[in-house]
Design an enzyme around this catalytic site. Structure first.
Site, PDB file in Angstrom:
ATOM      1  N   LYS A 337       0.822  -1.222   0.000  1.00 28.81           N
ATOM      2  CA  LYS A 337       0.000   0.000   0.000  1.00 28.81           C
ATOM      3  C   LYS A 337       0.850   1.265   0.000  1.00 28.81           C
ATOM      4  O   LYS A 337       2.035   1.245   0.327  1.00 28.81           O
ATOM      5  CB  LYS A 337      -0.992  -0.026   1.168  1.00 28.81           C
ATOM      6  CG  LYS A 337      -2.158  -0.972   0.842  1.00 28.81           C
ATOM      7  CD  LYS A 337      -3.298  -0.911   1.813  1.00 28.81           C
ATOM      8  CE  LYS A 337      -4.410  -1.849   1.330  1.00 28.81           C
ATOM      9  NZ  LYS A 337      -5.415  -2.116   2.350  1.00 28.81           N
ATOM     10  N   ARG A 371      -3.361 -10.211   4.971  1.00 32.23           N
ATOM     11  CA  ARG A 371      -3.822 -10.172   3.565  1.00 32.23           C
ATOM     12  C   ARG A 371      -2.656  -9.668   2.709  1.00 32.23           C
ATOM     13  O   ARG A 371      -2.130  -8.586   2.957  1.00 32.23           O
ATOM     14  CB  ARG A 371      -5.027  -9.236   3.480  1.00 32.23           C
ATOM     15  CG  ARG A 371      -5.692  -9.161   2.120  1.00 32.23           C
ATOM     16  CD  ARG A 371      -6.901  -8.237   2.165  1.00 32.23           C
ATOM     17  NE  ARG A 371      -7.604  -8.208   0.910  1.00 32.23           N
ATOM     18  CZ  ARG A 371      -7.291  -7.407  -0.106  1.00 32.23           C
ATOM     19  NH1 ARG A 371      -6.283  -6.575  -0.003  1.00 32.23           N
ATOM     20  NH2 ARG A 371      -7.991  -7.447  -1.222  1.00 32.23           N
TER      21      ARG A 371
HETATM   22  N1  HH2 Z   1      -7.506  -3.652   0.995  1.00 33.30           N
HETATM   23  C1  HH2 Z   1      -7.873  -3.633  -0.305  1.00 33.30           C
HETATM   24  C2  HH2 Z   1      -9.007  -4.325  -0.727  1.00 33.30           C
HETATM   25  N2  HH2 Z   1      -9.741  -5.048   0.142  1.00 33.30           N
HETATM   26  N3  HH2 Z   1     -10.120  -5.849   2.313  1.00 33.30           N
HETATM   27  C3  HH2 Z   1      -9.780  -5.885   3.609  1.00 33.30           C
HETATM   28  N4  HH2 Z   1     -10.505  -6.612   4.479  1.00 33.30           N
HETATM   29  N5  HH2 Z   1      -8.693  -5.211   4.089  1.00 33.30           N
HETATM   30  C4  HH2 Z   1      -7.908  -4.458   3.288  1.00 33.30           C
HETATM   31  O1  HH2 Z   1      -6.935  -3.842   3.783  1.00 33.30           O
HETATM   32  C5  HH2 Z   1      -8.249  -4.388   1.888  1.00 33.30           C
HETATM   33  C6  HH2 Z   1      -9.383  -5.107   1.438  1.00 33.30           C
HETATM   34  C7  HH2 Z   1      -7.055  -2.856  -1.282  1.00 33.30           C
HETATM   35  O2  HH2 Z   1      -6.010  -3.638  -1.797  1.00 33.30           O
HETATM   36  P1  HH2 Z   1      -6.088  -4.436  -3.174  1.00 33.30           P
HETATM   37  O3  HH2 Z   1      -7.175  -5.442  -3.174  1.00 33.30           O
HETATM   38  O4  HH2 Z   1      -4.752  -4.996  -3.474  1.00 33.30           O
HETATM   39  O5  HH2 Z   1      -6.338  -3.298  -4.258  1.00 33.30           O
HETATM   40  P2  HH2 Z   1      -7.604  -2.824  -5.061  1.00 33.30           P
HETATM   41  O6  HH2 Z   1      -8.629  -2.399  -4.098  1.00 33.30           O
HETATM   42  O7  HH2 Z   1      -7.061  -1.698  -5.910  1.00 33.30           O
HETATM   43  O8  HH2 Z   1      -8.092  -3.979  -5.888  1.00 33.30           O
END
Ligand code: HH2
Length: 391
Positions: A337, A371
């Site tokens: 992040k 995660r």
């Molecule tokens: N972060 C993201 C998405 N979903 N869910 C939970 N529970 N906790 C988190 O910190 C979280 C999440 C964002 O990361 P990512 O899925 O890699 O990116 P994007 O939202 O751009 O798909």
């Protein structure tokens, strides 16, 4: 004479064992070596004054707002500073006090119990290991890190299976990016992306499957396709989500987010970031229980990067242990992040070491689920941390 400094409770208990203290003695004196700092919010002034007196009488203290002295306030936040043994005695004494003494005693007992007991996570009857590693599979064109890589069905399934081989306990499949400023997609589009991947991984692996969605209609179809858990970045704020999950007997991740992905990074503000997030997570966990979601299938998540500045994120990581007091397994998603990028001045593809550092800290603070995009590396870092933690 030889001197040894005792820096923490684990070392204290080991040292007592080495010098031959009895098991009963270790239990009793161990409690004297464990320090609690507990903040209670909005305590009515009469209860606060009693709490202060009783805390002092057991050899601890209770910090109150200055305004209490002037008796010109109805309530105050209170910070108790006590060893575990002092807490035990104080709790017993508070039970016999008038006003809200009994309620405060129950609250304190619950908080201490939540720290002592490892929270269980069971999804569709399967017990989940702790700490578990959750691999991220974004079936999206625009996710901040892996956007476009796994939009193709075959590649998504292949990556899912690879993550299982690398040691992921849970695969988190998402069909809409939530990166700051990202656009929304329709439920139909999200289902088209996610459902075939859920079905295929359900058939071809025995991993626990989580689906990252806040839309009840997507969640329902994902559960039918075999999802064991819904990862809800809106933390059950969308109409009908809690009831739907409760009716289907699956698990939920309740995440905290200030604002919406469109505007969340505009000027995030908190009075006390840890307390403000805790209050939300506690209320939403109660909503989950009321909707029939089982107590051992609720996970809470402070939502790193969702309506938080770099300093907020660092503070949350530093104080992750505080969320343990709510009594639910905690999930942390810091992988790659932007706060890591800003702290280290590195691009998204260069944030592995920063992400692993956060994973190690999180595990040391009792977090149950990490995660991550980088499953193999995170599994190794978590195993190494646990080898040290459990000695
Ligand atoms: N972060 C993201 C998405 N979903 N869910 C939970 N529970 N906790 C988190 O910190 C979280 C999440 C964002 O990361 P990512 O899925 O890699 O990116 P994007 O939202 O751009 O798909």
């Amino acid at each position: 004479m030889f001197n040894t400094h005792i820096r923490n409770e684990a070392r204290l208990e080991r040292l007592m064992e080495i010098i031959g203290v009895s098991p009963e003695g270790i239990d009793l004196m161990g409690k004297k070596g464990r320090q609690y700092i507990i903040k209670l919010e909005s305590v009515p002034i009469k209860d606060a004054i009693i709490l202060k007196q009783e805390a002092l009488s057991v050899g601890g203290d209770c910090a109150l707002s200055w305004s209490v002295l002037g008796l010109n306030t109805d309530s105050t936040d209170a910070i108790l500073i006590l060893t575990e043994r002092q807490m035990e005695i104080l709790t017993k004494k508070m039970e016999y006090q008038p006003f809200n003494g009994r309620i405060i005693a129950e609250e304190l007992r619950e908080i201490v119990g939540n720290y002592e007991n490892e929270p269980a996570l069971t999804l569709r009857g399967r017990r989940v290991n702790s700490p578990a590693v959750m691999g991220i599979l974004n079936v999206t064109p625009d996710s901040f890190s892996d956007g476009g890589k796994y939009l193709d069905f075959e590649r998504a399934v292949k990556r899912g299976k690879q993550m299982v081989k690398e040691g992921a306990d849970i695969i988190d499949i998402g069909g809409e990016s939530s990166r700051p400023g990202s656009g929304r997609v329709s439920a139909a589009e999200e289902m088209e992306r996610v459902l075939p991947v859920v079905e295929a991984l359900r058939k071809e692996t025995d991993a626990i499957i989580s689906v990252d969605t806040y839309k009840p209609e997507v969640a329902e179809r994902a559960i039918d396709a075999g999802a064991d858990m819904i990862n809800d970045i809106y933390g059950l704020r969308k109409e009908g989500m809690a009831e739907l999950i409760g009716q289907h007997g699956v698990g939920v991740v309740i995440m905290h987010m200030q604002g919406d992905p469109e505007n969340m990074q505009e000027n995030p503000q908190y009075r006390d970031v840890i307390a403000d997030i805790s209050r939300f997570l506690r209320a939403q966990a109660e909503k989950a229980l009321d909707a029939g979601i089982s107590i051992d299938s609720i996970v809470i998540d402070p939502g790193i990067g969702f309506g938080k500045t770099v300093e907020h994120n660092l503070q949350i990581i530093k104080e992750l242990g505080a969320f343990r007091s709510l009594g639910y397994p905690v999930l942390v998603g810091a992988s790659r992040k932007s706060f890591i990028g800003k702290t280290l001045d590195l691009h998204v593809e260069e944030r592995l070491e920063g992400s692993l550092a956060v994973a190690v800290i999180a595990v040391q603070k009792g977090v149950s689920i990490i995660r991550t995009h980088d499953v193999m590396e995170t599994v190794r870092a978590v195993k190494m941390t646990m080898a040290v933690e459990s000695i």
